[in-house]
Design an enzyme around this catalytic site. Structure first.
Site, PDB file in Angstrom:
ATOM      1  N   LYS A   1      49.519  37.634   8.521  1.00  0.00           N
ATOM      2  CA  LYS A   1      48.215  38.434   8.647  1.00  0.00           C
ATOM      3  C   LYS A   1      47.711  38.849   7.283  1.00  0.00           C
ATOM      4  CE  LYS A   1      49.706  43.098   9.800  1.00  0.00           C
ATOM      5  NZ  LYS A   1      49.130  43.601   8.570  1.00  0.00           N
TER       6      LYS A   1
ATOM      7  N   LYS B   1      52.805  47.016   9.292  1.00  0.00           N
ATOM      8  CA  LYS B   1      52.810  46.516   8.131  1.00  0.00           C
ATOM      9  C   LYS B   1      51.250  46.794   7.498  1.00  0.00           C
ATOM     10  CE  LYS B   1      56.822  44.251   8.066  1.00  0.00           C
ATOM     11  NZ  LYS B   1      57.367  45.168   9.032  1.00  0.00           N
ATOM     12  N   ASP B   2      51.386  46.799   6.371  1.00  0.00           N
ATOM     13  CA  ASP B   2      50.231  47.247   5.573  1.00  0.00           C
ATOM     14  C   ASP B   2      48.823  46.305   5.861  1.00  0.00           C
ATOM     15  OD1 ASP B   2      51.165  49.231   3.014  1.00  0.00           O
ATOM     16  OD2 ASP B   2      52.733  47.686   3.540  1.00  0.00           O
ATOM     17  N   LYS B   3      47.757  47.263   5.897  1.00  0.00           N
ATOM     18  CA  LYS B   3      46.558  46.120   5.949  1.00  0.00           C
ATOM     19  C   LYS B   3      46.006  45.478   4.984  1.00  0.00           C
ATOM     20  CE  LYS B   3      41.890  46.960   7.766  1.00  0.00           C
ATOM     21  NZ  LYS B   3      41.079  47.867   8.523  1.00  0.00           N
TER      22      LYS B   3
END
EC number: 5.4.99.27
Length: 381
Positions: A51, A80-82
């Protein structure tokens, strides 16, 4: 205690290194390493998802909208980081697996791509990961600063780094911990219990970071000053330390000093135990076999003893230790980056860095230790 953000001390003493890092899908990649191999049989489909531009929770909402699966039926190991290109594993009931291929285009339109499909007998739960592999690209890096960065990485590979919680833990305005304390004080409360729990955990994280920074301060003082000066320092702080103990502490080769009564843990996982033989445990720490831990205060938290407790108690809060839903725990004070690789591309003035960290550790903590951002005073004891 002052709840405003204070500079957190670094482990190493180099000057600030100037370069540019942009947390984006091009320059920051995170790849989840699962806790166990999937059996390829069972009632849960396990997909590896790539993603970008989405947080983990936003990703789950997309799956719910497109596949018709309830968010509660989806399993994931961590957030998880954007602002990164990330891969992670998600579990969902097996019956939804045929819909994945049918909706490939719809998912790709939302910046989601299914990399693999497997099956397993249980749902993935929070914490079901070994760690994460990271890639970071630093820009506007001069050859001299690239050389300095390599020297810092050599120290980190040899000795490890402070296991600070990252800034994302504290929200856009760095005030999540303040909201958490207000919840404990019954001054505010939100409708969603998970949000309340997260904000309280942010307050725990703030106390942990503050304690870790204090321990680094003490470690630096022990290393930098004479035995006589150290005895005077501990006396002023009303901490009881004799000259023989101080000699033992000064002789520890690691920059982070293990104190009598520290709660140790086998690394990268294992049982907790008390540090009683400082010389022995400091040698095991150097070998990356054991690590001292810090307090995440709560109702069932394990507390340090002796000198370590005298320092730790300043970072406890009775509302945490009496809060029924906040059990408490301990967290590694220190972690070791593994599989560290680096490359300087002179013609582009770019520095590429790859490394692995165990679960719960932040790439931003390693970035902080390398960069030593200007304005962060690392010499203030």
């Amino acid at each position: 205690m002052n709840l405003n953000f204070m500079p957190l001390l670094h482990a190493y003493n180099h000057a600030s290194i100037d370069f540019h890092f942009n947390s984006s899908a091009r320059d920051f990649c995170v790849h989840e390493v699962p806790l166990y191999e999937f059996s390829n049989t069972g009632e849960h489909a396990v997909i590896q998802v790539r993603k970008s531009g989405l947080s983990t929770l936003e990703m789950l909402q997309v799956f719910s909208q497109i596949l018709g699966v309830r968010i509660a039926e989806l399993g994931y190991a961590g957030l998880k980081d954007k602002n990164a290109l990330t891969t992670q594993f998600v579990s969902l009931p097996k019956k939804y697996a045929p819909l994945l291929e049918k909706n490939t285009h719809n998912l790709q339109e939302r910046n989601l791509k299914i990399l693999s499909l497997n099956y397993h007998h249980n749902k993935i739960k929070l914490g079901h990961l070994k760690g994460n592999r990271f890639f970071m690209r630093f820009k506007k890096m001069t050859p001299l600063n690239a050389q300095k960065t390599e020297q810092v990485l050599e120290q980190i590979v040899q000795f490890g780094m402070p296991n600070y919680f990252g800034s994302q833990r504290f929200g856009k305005f760095n005030d999540n911990h303040q909201e958490g304390l207000k919840i404990l004080q019954n001054q505010t409360k939100f409708a969603h219990q998970k949000l309340n729990a997260f904000l309280i955990s942010s307050y725990q994280s703030y106390l942990f970071n503050s304690l870790l920074s204090k321990r680094l301060e003490i470690s630096k003082i022990i290393s930098a000053f004479s035995l006589k000066e150290n005895l005077e320092f501990f006396k002023q702080k009303n901490l009881s330390v004799d000259s023989n103990t101080l000699k033992t502490l000064k002789n520890q080769a690691h920059p982070f000093k293990i104190l009598e009564g520290d709660v140790m843990c086998h690394y990268p996982y294992g049982k907790f135990f008390d540090a009683l033989e400082l010389e022995k445990e400091s040698e095991r720490f150097l070998k990356k076999e054991v690590v001292p831990t810090g307090l995440l205060d709560g109702k069932k938290a394990l507390y340090a003893k002796n000198l370590s407790f005298e320092i730790e108690k300043e970072f406890r809060h009775n509302l945490l230790s009496s809060h029924a839903k906040t059990l408490g725990s301990r967290r590694f004070f220190w972690v070791f980056a593994e599989n560290v690789t680096s490359q300087y591309i002179k013609e582009k003035a770019q520095f590429e860095l790859g490394f692995y960290l165990p679960k719960g550790s932040y790439a931003s903590a390693l970035l902080k230790e390398i960069k030593h951002e200007k304005g962060e005073n690392n010499d203030e004891f």
